[in-house]
Design an enzyme around this catalytic site. Structure first.
Site, PDB file in Angstrom:
ATOM      1  N   HIS A  63      -1.674  38.507  34.429  1.00 26.65           N
ATOM      2  CA  HIS A  63      -2.906  38.560  33.634  1.00 26.65           C
ATOM      3  C   HIS A  63      -2.637  38.574  32.131  1.00 26.65           C
ATOM      4  O   HIS A  63      -3.535  38.326  31.340  1.00 26.65           O
ATOM      5  CB  HIS A  63      -3.777  39.755  34.044  1.00 26.65           C
ATOM      6  CG  HIS A  63      -3.257  41.088  33.627  1.00 26.65           C
ATOM      7  ND1 HIS A  63      -2.574  41.924  34.481  1.00 26.65           N
ATOM      8  CD2 HIS A  63      -3.332  41.754  32.454  1.00 26.65           C
ATOM      9  CE1 HIS A  63      -2.261  43.036  33.848  1.00 26.65           C
ATOM     10  NE2 HIS A  63      -2.707  42.963  32.615  1.00 26.65           N
TER      11      HIS A  63
ATOM     12  N   ASP B 216       0.238  39.763  40.634  1.00 24.97           N
ATOM     13  CA  ASP B 216       0.029  39.905  39.188  1.00 24.97           C
ATOM     14  C   ASP B 216       1.360  39.873  38.436  1.00 24.97           C
ATOM     15  O   ASP B 216       1.612  40.693  37.557  1.00 24.97           O
ATOM     16  CB  ASP B 216      -0.734  41.198  38.871  1.00 24.97           C
ATOM     17  CG  ASP B 216      -1.190  41.242  37.421  1.00 24.97           C
ATOM     18  OD1 ASP B 216      -1.372  40.164  36.821  1.00 24.97           O
ATOM     19  OD2 ASP B 216      -1.345  42.354  36.877  1.00 24.97           O
TER      20      ASP B 216
ATOM     21  N   SER C 206       0.588  46.522  29.348  1.00 25.08           N
ATOM     22  CA  SER C 206       0.617  45.684  30.535  1.00 25.08           C
ATOM     23  C   SER C 206       1.802  44.723  30.523  1.00 25.08           C
ATOM     24  O   SER C 206       2.014  43.989  29.573  1.00 25.08           O
ATOM     25  CB  SER C 206      -0.678  44.885  30.607  1.00 25.08           C
ATOM     26  OG  SER C 206      -0.817  44.266  31.838  1.00 25.08           O
TER      27      SER C 206
END
Length: 469
Positions: free
Chosen positions: A108, A138, A211
């Site tokens: 992402h 992911d 992230s």
């Protein structure tokens, strides 16, 4: 003299207490050495997405942002913020895993990007190439071309223990090389719509920008990739989730070799086993994955699995919760043989299955109301009707009865609702209204009985109990 002795005794008691407290105290870990060794291989990742008006549109999380549930959010900054052409903005973190420039991060972070840039601690800025990405886990693999690249050591997430100290390094809110620490709160967490990753849960402070960054053990080895948080405010609330490095390495190797990830597929829909279901299926305690549906022509179908089977072991791994099964199957190579222990009507049996390859998509089914109703004159206090041919084709079932109306009674207490489709009762198939009445008339009283229903296209078992009249 007596006074001196008295004060001396008090002083000795006080000193003894201080020494005792110091002896009982546990020194907190010093992270400075770990941070100094590992930070150079942690990178900041920026992306640019070109749009039709020649301006640049930047993403913290990719074009699927609107589809991601609020409950478990990926890390986004200001979404859909426009800037001038080719202007980059920090979007996340990553880390270098090899001397030849391979980098691991989250999918992402780079989804939808036309250009990807990587900035190192020594201020070098490099253009990165996307080698491959995998939405289900992911994860994404990037590659940069440069000399003298620092590299991180990779650990084994399987050896991580709950309560162990862990450290995260990343760029929350664009503050590069921010260090936070905490402990492993749990392992093997399953999140909504994330069936193929057994997440590591921690209380390490993670925020937008972390992230894709690494999660370290105290040896400075990467044991996870920070990926998600639980939040009601948009920021850190004490619950963070990381992808185990063991899972990430498997995905990375497949992306490097073929550009895609192949996952094992069993072809069943499963649900959790609660206390009532355990009793109805003659289990000594709630455990395993209850098979609610077997897909026609799937590996499970060919192996003889049936709705109502409870899978309690897969390739020697005990299945305590149903959420433990999907990632075990997913990590099995297509074509490989797998062994399962299955409880069927109270008897444990061994089942061998050849695992298939997970299809690219999985279509659901829907129900269409129609048909004639039968009068309510049964012990369940239900009014039911036969399914039409169109409904059977739509739901891909051979038969069943549609619940037209629910009256106060055992079925209502069990949670059966109008428009539910009843497929079986007490492990007996129900394909027509006539079969429904025949099965219901023979139901034992005072026992927990499994009922397989289809609700809005989703099969599930519920527990029904007939009381003594």
């Amino acid at each position: 003299m007596k006074v001196c002795q008295k004060y001396t005794a008090v002083l000795l008691v006080w000193l003894s207490a201080v020494v005792s407290m110091r002896a009982g105290a546990v020194d907190l870990p010093d992270f400075t050495g770990l941070v100094e060794r590992t930070s150079p291989a942690v990178v900041n990742i920026s992306t640019v997405r070109k749009v039709g008006d020649d301006s640049a549109q930047y993403y913290f999380g990719g074009p699927e942002q609107d589809q991601i549930p609020e409950f478990f959010r990926h890390f986004f900054g200001d979404p859909y913020r426009r800037r001038g052409p080719q202007e980059a903005q920090s979007t996340g973190s990553g880390f270098i895993v090899s001397k030849d420039g391979y980098i691991l991060t989250n999918n992402h972070v780079v989804a939808g990007a036309d250009e990807i840039f990587v900035r190192l601690m020594d201020r070098r800025e490099l253009t990165a190439k996307l080698i491959g990405s995998d939405e289900k886990s992911d994860l994404a693999v990037l590659k940069v071309e440069a000399d003298d690249l620092p590299v991180l050591n990779l650990g084994k997430s399987s050896e991580l223990k709950v309560g162990e100290w862990v450290v995260a390094i990343g760029s929350p809110f664009g503050f590069e090389y921010t260090v936070t620490a905490g402990i492993v709160s749990a392992k093997g967490r399953s999140l909504p719509n994330e069936n193929y990753v057994p997440f590591i849960q921690t209380d390490v402070a993670i925020n937008p920008g972390n992230s894709g960054g690494p999660l370290f053990n105290l040896e400075g080895e990467v044991v996870g990739i920070n990926s998600q948080i639980y939040t009601r405010s948009g920021g850190f609330m004490g619950v963070s989730f990381a992808i185990p490095i063991d899972v990430a390495l498997d995905v990375m190797n497949q992306l490097k070799d073929t550009g895609a990830v192949k996952r094992g597929w069993l072809g069943v829909l499963i649900q959790e086993v609660n206390k009532d279901l355990a009793e109805s299926f003659n289990l000594n305690k709630p455990r395993g994955a209850l098979v609610a549906q077997v897909m026609k022509g799937s590996p499970a179908d060919k192996a003889g699995l049936q709705p109502g089977d409870v899978i309690v072991s897969y390739n020697g791994n005990e299945i305590g919760l149903s959420s433990e099964l999907p990632h075990l199957v997913g990590r099995t190579s297509p074509g490989q043989k797998a062994s399962m222990k299955v409880v069927r009507r109270g008897d444990e049996m061994d089942v061998a299955v050849e695992i298939g390859q997970l299809p690219a998509d999985d279509n659901g089914v829907a129900s269409v109301p129609a048909g004639q109703t039968a009068p309510q004159n049964n012990a369940l206090n239900l009014q039911v009707r036969d399914l039409t041919d169109e409904e059977k084709e739509s739901m891909q079932v051979a038969g069943g009865v549609m619940v037209a109306q629910v009256f106060p009674g055992p079925a209502a207490t069990a949670g059966i609702q109008p428009n539910d489709v009843i497929s079986s009762i007490n492990n007996k198939d129900v394909e027509t209204v006539a079969q429904f009445h025949e099965v219901v008339e023979k139901l034992p009283v005072g026992k927990s009985l499994p009922v397989l229903i289809i609700r809005q296209g989703n099969p599930a078992f519920i527990v029904l109990k007939l009381n003594n009249k």
